[in-house]
Design a protein around this motif. Structure first.
Motif, mmCIF file in Angstrom:
data_model
loop_
_atom_site.group_PDB
_atom_site.id
_atom_site.type_symbol
_atom_site.label_atom_id
_atom_site.label_comp_id
_atom_site.label_asym_id
_atom_site.label_seq_id
_atom_site.Cartn_x
_atom_site.Cartn_y
_atom_site.Cartn_z
ATOM 1 N N MET A 134 0.847 -1.188 0.039
ATOM 2 C CA MET A 134 -0.068 -0.108 -0.040
ATOM 3 C C MET A 134 0.780 1.244 -0.131
ATOM 4 O O MET A 134 1.999 1.296 0.623
ATOM 5 N N SER A 135 0.380 2.233 -0.800
ATOM 6 C CA SER A 135 0.998 3.737 -0.707
ATOM 7 C C SER A 135 0.955 4.209 0.614
ATOM 8 O O SER A 135 -0.031 4.008 1.188
ATOM 9 N N ARG A 185 -1.789 6.713 6.224
ATOM 10 C CA ARG A 185 -2.734 6.590 5.183
ATOM 11 C C ARG A 185 -2.837 5.174 4.461
ATOM 12 O O ARG A 185 -3.765 4.997 4.024
ATOM 13 N N ALA A 186 -1.807 4.375 4.708
ATOM 14 C CA ALA A 186 -1.750 3.014 4.146
ATOM 15 C C ALA A 186 -2.993 2.287 4.861
ATOM 16 O O ALA A 186 -3.558 1.436 4.006
ATOM 17 N N GLU A 233 -6.231 3.216 5.526
ATOM 18 C CA GLU A 233 -7.539 3.436 4.959
ATOM 19 C C GLU A 233 -7.446 2.669 3.329
ATOM 20 O O GLU A 233 -8.447 2.561 2.972
ATOM 21 N N ARG A 234 -6.459 2.966 2.915
ATOM 22 C CA ARG A 234 -6.143 2.395 1.341
ATOM 23 C C ARG A 234 -6.323 0.922 1.463
ATOM 24 O O ARG A 234 -6.911 0.398 0.578
ATOM 25 N N GLY A 235 -5.669 0.163 2.303
ATOM 26 C CA GLY A 235 -5.657 -1.285 2.692
ATOM 27 C C GLY A 235 -7.117 -1.628 2.845
ATOM 28 O O GLY A 235 -7.634 -2.647 2.571
ATOM 29 N N SER A 256 -9.851 -0.173 2.330
ATOM 30 C CA SER A 256 -10.856 -0.026 1.303
ATOM 31 C C SER A 256 -10.917 -1.119 0.133
ATOM 32 O O SER A 256 -11.909 -1.065 -0.772
ATOM 33 N N GLU A 259 -2.820 3.506 -9.677
ATOM 34 C CA GLU A 259 -3.025 4.466 -8.616
ATOM 35 C C GLU A 259 -4.424 4.091 -7.956
ATOM 36 O O GLU A 259 -4.480 4.279 -6.630
ATOM 37 N N ASP A 260 -5.403 3.628 -8.735
ATOM 38 C CA ASP A 260 -6.848 3.634 -7.971
ATOM 39 C C ASP A 260 -6.667 2.207 -7.482
ATOM 40 O O ASP A 260 -7.778 1.728 -6.838
ATOM 41 N N MET A 261 -5.804 1.207 -7.192
ATOM 42 C CA MET A 261 -5.523 -0.182 -6.907
ATOM 43 C C MET A 261 -6.585 -1.017 -7.343
ATOM 44 O O MET A 261 -6.976 -2.046 -6.845
ATOM 45 N N ASP A 310 -5.139 -4.305 -7.791
ATOM 46 C CA ASP A 310 -5.102 -5.102 -6.395
ATOM 47 C C ASP A 310 -6.354 -5.950 -6.026
ATOM 48 O O ASP A 310 -6.223 -7.174 -5.767
#
Length: 284
Positions: free
Chosen positions: A8-9, A16-17, A19-21, A23, A265-267, A270
């Motif tokens: 994750m970025s 911030r990783a 919330e991305r993970g 999501s 970038e939008d994952m 993944d």
């Protein structure tokens, strides 16, 4: 439950990783704790460490592993680069320990023409220096099996075992198993019999207890190519069978299985790769 995640970025801060993970449904993840392409980095801010630790508790994404900078080369015989690498990896361990991260994944290093024995000795010496400088750190060094491209070391289980055996503190080191790298390194595990033989060899040489994390990547190149080129799950020379075997192997259920497949970038990639892996899980 299979523990699946992705790299994750950390743009905007390491916290911030989460919330991305979250999501995309990660239950574990990998991050960089610093810019991986620069030697220098600013210290982590106290407030950001606190935010990270709070989200680690509340999201339940665990474990988190970090990946060390690609600039680090503990295998080199060039003293200036080796000293910079030792210092940089020490900082990686310190930062990860501040965040209660389980381990830092490290490519062992390249001997750059000096020979494998010399390179392995330098890696062990470098790790000893780092571990001696961080005696209270709980974060593990996680040596990653490599494809063996160029002069890179760590493409045989025996090489990793040799490095670990030479350490003053071998208990501070675990192993990261990368599926793309293993195939490229020459390990055949695409069918059930070969898969079991490979893990028997791993257990005999390194011990399964030392295995701490997986990188799940398909390979653009075939068995023994020694070329490190990742691709999406099921779209390379590995195919789906070895991933089905891995996600259904009871020995590895608790270990983080982290994607390092190509991504935008939008994952979205993944999401697709995680879905493919989950479809392979056999339901009772």
């Amino acid at each position: 439950m299979v523990n699946l995640g992705a790299h994750m970025s950390v743009a905007g801060g390491v916290s911030r990783a989460f919330e991305r993970g979250q999501s995309i449904g990660c239950t574990s993840m990998q991050i960089f704790t610093r810019n991986q392409n620069q030697w220098k980095c600013k210290p982590l801010e106290t407030a950001e460490i606190a935010r990270y630790q709070e989200l680690a508790r509340t999201t339940g994404i665990k474990p988190v592993v970090a990946h060390a900078s690609y600039l680090i080369n503990l295998g080199t015989s060039a003293d200036d680069l080796w000293e910079k690498s030792v210092e940089a990896f020490g900082i990686e361990i310190e930062r990860a320990d501040q965040l209660d991260i389980e381990g830092v994944v490290l490519h062992p290093g390249s001997h750059m023409g000096a020979g494998e024995e010399t390179g392995m000795r330098r890696i062990a010496q470098g790790l000893d220096r780092v571990h001696a400088a961080t005696p209270a750190a709980r974060t593990l060094t996680l040596l990653e099996i490599t494809a063996g491209q160029g002069n890179h070391l760590g493409y045989r289980f025996e090489q990793l075992a040799t490095i670990i055996a030479a350490l003053d503190a071998p208990g501070r080191v675990g192993i990261c198993f990368d599926t793309c790298h293993a195939l490229a390194a020459g390990y055949e595990f695409r069918q059930a019999d070969d898969y079991q033989r490979m893990w028997d060899a791993f257990d005999k040489t390194l011990g399964l207890a030392r295995l701490k994390v997986f990188h799940l990547n398909d390979s653009k190149k075939d068995l023994g190519s020694h070329v490190d080129r990742h691709t999406h799950i099921g779209e390379g020379f590995l195919g789906l069978t070895p991933f089905r075997l891995l996600v259904n192997d009871a020995r590895f259920q608790a270990l983080p299985m982290i994607l390092e497949t190509p991504k935008e970038e939008d994952m979205a990639d993944d999401v697709i790769n995680l879905a493919r892996l989950r479809e392979l899980i056999e339901r009772e």
